[in-house]
Design a protein around this motif. Structure first.
Motif, PDB file in Angstrom:
ATOM      1  N   ARG A 121      -3.152  17.867  -3.241  1.00 48.65           N
ATOM      2  CA  ARG A 121      -2.657  17.691  -4.310  1.00 48.65           C
ATOM      3  C   ARG A 121      -1.480  16.780  -4.044  1.00 48.65           C
ATOM      4  NH1 ARG A 121      -3.723  21.814  -9.037  1.00 48.65           N
ATOM      5  NH2 ARG A 121      -3.214  19.770 -10.691  1.00 48.65           N
ATOM      6  N   ILE A 122      -1.098  15.546  -4.863  1.00 48.86           N
ATOM      7  CA  ILE A 122      -0.124  14.987  -5.259  1.00 48.86           C
ATOM      8  C   ILE A 122       1.018  16.146  -5.477  1.00 48.86           C
ATOM      9  CG2 ILE A 122       1.708  13.198  -5.886  1.00 48.86           C
ATOM     10  CD1 ILE A 122      -1.429  11.495  -5.137  1.00 48.86           C
ATOM     11  N   ARG A 123       2.285  16.323  -5.318  1.00 53.00           N
ATOM     12  CA  ARG A 123       3.063  17.152  -5.555  1.00 53.00           C
ATOM     13  C   ARG A 123       4.579  16.582  -5.707  1.00 53.00           C
ATOM     14  NH1 ARG A 123       7.345  20.717  -2.827  1.00 53.00           N
ATOM     15  NH2 ARG A 123       6.896  19.895  -0.969  1.00 53.00           N
ATOM     16  N   GLU A 124       4.505  15.616  -4.850  1.00 49.68           N
ATOM     17  CA  GLU A 124       4.991  14.574  -5.336  1.00 49.68           C
ATOM     18  C   GLU A 124       5.657  13.062  -5.145  1.00 49.68           C
ATOM     19  OE1 GLU A 124      10.168  13.900  -3.302  1.00 49.68           O
ATOM     20  OE2 GLU A 124       9.047  16.041  -3.185  1.00 49.68           O
ATOM     21  N   ARG A 125       6.115  12.562  -6.454  1.00 54.95           N
ATOM     22  CA  ARG A 125       5.968  10.759  -5.925  1.00 54.95           C
ATOM     23  C   ARG A 125       6.935  10.081  -6.338  1.00 54.95           C
ATOM     24  NH1 ARG A 125       1.602   7.831  -9.864  1.00 54.95           N
ATOM     25  NH2 ARG A 125       1.918   5.813  -9.532  1.00 54.95           N
ATOM     26  N   ASP A 126       7.226   9.134  -5.542  1.00 55.79           N
ATOM     27  CA  ASP A 126       8.626   7.708  -5.777  1.00 55.79           C
ATOM     28  C   ASP A 126       8.439   6.984  -5.052  1.00 55.79           C
ATOM     29  OD1 ASP A 126      10.677  10.176  -6.096  1.00 55.79           O
ATOM     30  OD2 ASP A 126      10.964  10.629  -3.472  1.00 55.79           O
ATOM     31  N   LYS A 136       0.909  -1.183  -0.268  1.00 52.14           N
ATOM     32  CA  LYS A 136      -0.077  -0.255  -0.232  1.00 52.14           C
ATOM     33  C   LYS A 136       1.168   1.534   0.128  1.00 52.14           C
ATOM     34  CE  LYS A 136      -3.205  -2.174   2.393  1.00 52.14           C
ATOM     35  NZ  LYS A 136      -4.980  -1.794   3.663  1.00 52.14           N
ATOM     36  N   GLY A 137       0.626   2.394  -0.487  1.00 56.86           N
ATOM     37  CA  GLY A 137       0.924   3.683  -0.348  1.00 56.86           C
ATOM     38  C   GLY A 137       1.639   3.869   0.458  1.00 56.86           C
ATOM     39  N   VAL A 138       2.354   4.890   0.587  1.00 57.31           N
ATOM     40  CA  VAL A 138       2.510   5.669   1.832  1.00 57.31           C
ATOM     41  C   VAL A 138       1.998   7.183   1.993  1.00 57.31           C
ATOM     42  CG1 VAL A 138       4.279   6.516   3.627  1.00 57.31           C
ATOM     43  CG2 VAL A 138       4.230   4.388   3.034  1.00 57.31           C
ATOM     44  N   HIS A 139       1.149   8.181   2.429  1.00 57.03           N
ATOM     45  CA  HIS A 139       0.827   9.403   1.939  1.00 57.03           C
ATOM     46  C   HIS A 139       1.909  11.107   3.260  1.00 57.03           C
ATOM     47  CE1 HIS A 139      -1.346   8.534  -1.266  1.00 57.03           C
ATOM     48  NE2 HIS A 139      -1.928   7.342  -0.467  1.00 57.03           N
ATOM     49  N   GLY A 161      11.731   6.242   4.222  1.00 57.24           N
ATOM     50  CA  GLY A 161      11.796   4.828   5.174  1.00 57.24           C
ATOM     51  C   GLY A 161      10.907   4.173   5.021  1.00 57.24           C
ATOM     52  N   THR A 162       9.496   4.301   5.171  1.00 55.59           N
ATOM     53  CA  THR A 162       8.793   3.124   5.249  1.00 55.59           C
ATOM     54  C   THR A 162       8.053   2.332   3.726  1.00 55.59           C
ATOM     55  OG1 THR A 162       7.419   4.061   7.311  1.00 55.59           O
ATOM     56  CG2 THR A 162       6.151   2.960   5.322  1.00 55.59           C
ATOM     57  N   ARG A 194       9.249  -1.290   0.542  1.00 51.23           N
ATOM     58  CA  ARG A 194       9.024  -1.085  -1.323  1.00 51.23           C
ATOM     59  C   ARG A 194       7.429  -0.806  -1.718  1.00 51.23           C
ATOM     60  NH1 ARG A 194      13.000  -5.398  -2.957  1.00 51.23           N
ATOM     61  NH2 ARG A 194      11.908  -5.228  -4.741  1.00 51.23           N
ATOM     62  N   THR A 195       7.175   0.042  -1.517  1.00 51.45           N
ATOM     63  CA  THR A 195       5.853   0.607  -2.135  1.00 51.45           C
ATOM     64  C   THR A 195       5.950   2.017  -2.629  1.00 51.45           C
ATOM     65  OG1 THR A 195       3.598   0.348  -2.032  1.00 51.45           O
ATOM     66  CG2 THR A 195       4.699   1.205  -0.424  1.00 51.45           C
ATOM     67  N   GLU A 196       5.406   2.538  -3.185  1.00 46.61           N
ATOM     68  CA  GLU A 196       4.892   3.926  -3.069  1.00 46.61           C
ATOM     69  C   GLU A 196       4.764   5.004  -2.464  1.00 46.61           C
ATOM     70  OE1 GLU A 196       4.523   5.102  -6.840  1.00 46.61           O
ATOM     71  OE2 GLU A 196       5.229   2.832  -7.344  1.00 46.61           O
ATOM     72  N   LEU A 197       5.182   6.438  -2.107  1.00 46.04           N
ATOM     73  CA  LEU A 197       5.235   7.591  -1.976  1.00 46.04           C
ATOM     74  C   LEU A 197       4.844   8.216  -2.083  1.00 46.04           C
ATOM     75  CD1 LEU A 197       6.606   8.830   1.286  1.00 46.04           C
ATOM     76  CD2 LEU A 197       8.452   9.830  -0.342  1.00 46.04           C
ATOM     77  N   TYR A 198       4.197   9.130  -1.593  1.00 45.98           N
ATOM     78  CA  TYR A 198       3.254  10.078  -2.227  1.00 45.98           C
ATOM     79  C   TYR A 198       3.082  11.576  -0.938  1.00 45.98           C
ATOM     80  CZ  TYR A 198       0.935   6.476  -4.857  1.00 45.98           C
ATOM     81  OH  TYR A 198       0.736   5.734  -5.883  1.00 45.98           O
TER      82      TYR A 198
END
Length: 76
Positions: free
Chosen positions: A60-65, A5-8, A43-44, A49-53
Motif C-alpha cells: 500500500r502507498i504510505r507516502e507520496r510526493d 509517469k509516476g515513480v514507485h 531524484g528520478t 517532474r512527476t509523482e513519487l509513490y
C-alpha cells in the motif's frame, strides 16, 4: 497534475526494493534498503517532474510526493 509517469518504490519478493516507473515492465533500479530506493526514486521524480509513490511492505502507498507543476493555490 503532472504530465510524466509516476515513480514507485516497491518491495520485491527477495526482500530488496525497486524503483519502477508507471507502465514499465522492469525496475529502473534495485536497492538493498527502502531508503536507498527512495533516494534514487526521488531524484528520478524530480528530474522528470512527476509523482513519487513510496509503498510499504504490504504494497500500500504510505507516502507520496509531487515534483510536477502543481497548481498554487491548490483547488478545493
Amino acid at each position: 497534475m503532472s504530465k510524466g509517469k509516476g515513480v514507485h518504490i516497491t518491495p520485491r519478493e527477495d526482500g530488496r526494493w525497486s524503483v519502477v516507473r508507471d507502465g514499465a515492465e522492469r525496475a529502473s533500479s534495485v536497492h538493498d534498503t527502502q531508503a536507498e530506493a527512495t533516494s534514487a526514486g526521488r531524484g528520478t521524480a524530480r528530474r522528470e517532474r512527476t509523482e513519487l509513490y513510496v509503498h510499504g511492505r504490504d504494497g500500500r502507498i504510505r507516502e507520496r510526493d509531487s515534483y510536477g507543476n502543481d497548481p498554487y493555490p491548490p483547488r478545493g
